[in-house]
Write a protein that holds these residues in place. Sequence first.
Motif, PDB file in Angstrom:
ATOM      1  N   UNK A 225     -34.096 -20.416 -17.188  1.00 37.37           N
ATOM      2  CA  UNK A 225     -33.051 -20.706 -17.710  1.00 37.37           C
ATOM      3  C   UNK A 225     -31.624 -20.522 -16.656  1.00 37.37           C
ATOM      4  N   UNK A 226     -31.894 -20.388 -15.588  1.00 39.90           N
ATOM      5  CA  UNK A 226     -30.725 -19.927 -14.717  1.00 39.90           C
ATOM      6  C   UNK A 226     -29.440 -21.155 -14.785  1.00 39.90           C
ATOM      7  N   UNK A 227     -30.036 -22.121 -14.654  1.00 40.09           N
ATOM      8  CA  UNK A 227     -29.060 -23.283 -14.910  1.00 40.09           C
ATOM      9  C   UNK A 227     -28.315 -23.570 -16.252  1.00 40.09           C
ATOM     10  N   UNK A 228     -29.140 -22.853 -17.178  1.00 34.75           N
ATOM     11  CA  UNK A 228     -28.371 -22.741 -18.422  1.00 34.75           C
ATOM     12  C   UNK A 228     -27.398 -21.662 -18.909  1.00 34.75           C
ATOM     13  N   UNK A 229     -27.369 -20.836 -17.817  1.00 33.20           N
ATOM     14  CA  UNK A 229     -26.362 -19.761 -17.780  1.00 33.20           C
ATOM     15  C   UNK A 229     -26.953 -18.432 -18.625  1.00 33.20           C
ATOM     16  N   UNK A 230     -28.407 -18.242 -18.341  1.00 31.24           N
ATOM     17  CA  UNK A 230     -28.999 -17.198 -18.954  1.00 31.24           C
ATOM     18  C   UNK A 230     -28.611 -15.877 -18.051  1.00 31.24           C
ATOM     19  N   UNK A 231     -28.397 -16.056 -16.754  1.00 31.44           N
ATOM     20  CA  UNK A 231     -28.386 -14.816 -15.919  1.00 31.44           C
ATOM     21  C   UNK A 231     -27.613 -15.331 -14.767  1.00 31.44           C
ATOM     22  N   UNK A 232     -27.052 -14.223 -14.224  1.00 26.34           N
ATOM     23  CA  UNK A 232     -26.505 -14.601 -12.782  1.00 26.34           C
ATOM     24  C   UNK A 232     -26.961 -13.413 -11.997  1.00 26.34           C
ATOM     25  N   UNK A 233     -26.787 -13.757 -10.575  1.00 23.10           N
ATOM     26  CA  UNK A 233     -27.113 -12.926  -9.453  1.00 23.10           C
ATOM     27  C   UNK A 233     -25.979 -11.849  -9.460  1.00 23.10           C
ATOM     28  N   UNK A 234     -25.882 -10.849  -9.270  1.00 22.91           N
ATOM     29  CA  UNK A 234     -25.008  -9.624  -8.972  1.00 22.91           C
ATOM     30  C   UNK A 234     -25.616  -8.363  -8.738  1.00 22.91           C
TER      31      UNK A 234
END
Length: 437
Positions: A225-234
């Motif tokens: 679900x990266x493209x659905x905004x569940x998570x970010x790389x940081x």
Amino acid sequence: MSSQSGPRAIAALVIQRLLDKRQTLSSILPGYLKGLVHKKDQALAQELCYGVMRWYFQLDFLLGILVNKHIKAKDTDIKALLLIGLYQFRYLRTPPHAVVSATVEVCNELHKSWAKGLVNAVLRSYQRKSKHLLRNVEADLSARYSHPRWLLDILKNDYPDCWQEIVTANNSYPPMALRVNTGKVARDTYMTMLNQAGITAHRAPPWTPAGIMLDNPVDVNKLPEFMNGYVSVQDLAAQLSPDLLDLKPHLRVLDACAAPGGKLAHILESEPGLNEAVGIESDRFRFGRLQQTLDRLQLKARLIHADVRETATWWDGVEFDRILLDAPCSATGVIRRHPDIKVLRTPADIETVITVQRELLSALWPLLKTGGKLLYVTCSILDSENDQRIREFLNKHSDARSIIIDADWGINTHHGRQTLPGQNNMDGFYYACVQKT
Ligand SMILES: C[S@@+](CC[C@H](N)C(=O)[O-])C[C@H]1O[C@@H](n2cnc3c(N)ncnc32)[C@H](O)[C@@H]1O
């Protein structure tokens, strides 16, 4: 570049452009990688580019001994190819005979078959003399730790007890950390989703409540679900702002240097009840990335493309309760992610960013409410960009007091707190919090 170019030729062209045009790897590499069809070749080209940058000062030192005539300015591609050859010998498991033949062949791809003899001779000479050459490397600090001498001098001065650990961490492969968008999904639920996708990971320490550390880096498109905004790389060290900003509902928050939006998004995820969040960014291309970050995470803020110092052009006169100043800096805390920083940065660049940091702090202070807090952040580990800037600021502003950061992470620096590269698996970040009295 021909459509037949292989990964070594692509890497040589990327490094040539970096050295000749002083452009960053992250801005050049993606375009060149498109010229390679197979993922395996793309991975090798990337490894060669990052590896040569990581070990540039050591490999260039070796080259200085091995090549007795000057390589002409128009032949930086051949210099890059020689660095690639030496990198493979020193740091990859490629069998030595394959290193020589594969590297020599690239001269044809670069349309410089005249250089085959030179490349062959230099690489074979390295093979013959490597023991003796490596003794020379050990004796030269810049070559041994692969850092420019001026930067080593500053690090030795700022961190007399641990500069070797810092430079060793700078030369290591960076880990990949995530920040869960807790407005959409709980961290433990996302851990389960990762597990189901076959991605092993563990919860980050308590000071980063939305943080997850992956056991191995993965392509972002493989993250559920990266493209659905569940998570970010940081990185975990970049995930410390919301707590230090002491966010509460109904506050008006300014992110003064906002792109690509990692920290602004984290603020919005952590406190959905803010009165308003305003993000300013002066670079047009990065402003676009800021908008994309918030769109992907389905978050809203007022975004303004402006130079934040020119307050008359964008400020409505209503003071802010909180200001985040994630200032432009030398980025010496994130060298393990961007090893080309060591090659591209100069002492003059440090002076330039210090001036901008000073100007940003002065321009933003009148915009803060009495009782409000300003959080100053850099991804630098240099005292001149961190505590020295805050000390100077406090000396000039009698209505500013520094708030002690009492935390389990990083080291106390008098006015703020510093994480060091590699410590707790984090990047090097500086945080200082100043309140208006
Ligand atoms: C360290 S980065 C910010 C990173 C961001 N806070 C994040 O977490 O994703 C600094 C940003 O400040 C921007 N910048 C530099 N000078 C500026 C200025 N005078 N006004 C507004 N933005 C500026 C740079 O273009 C860069 O995007």
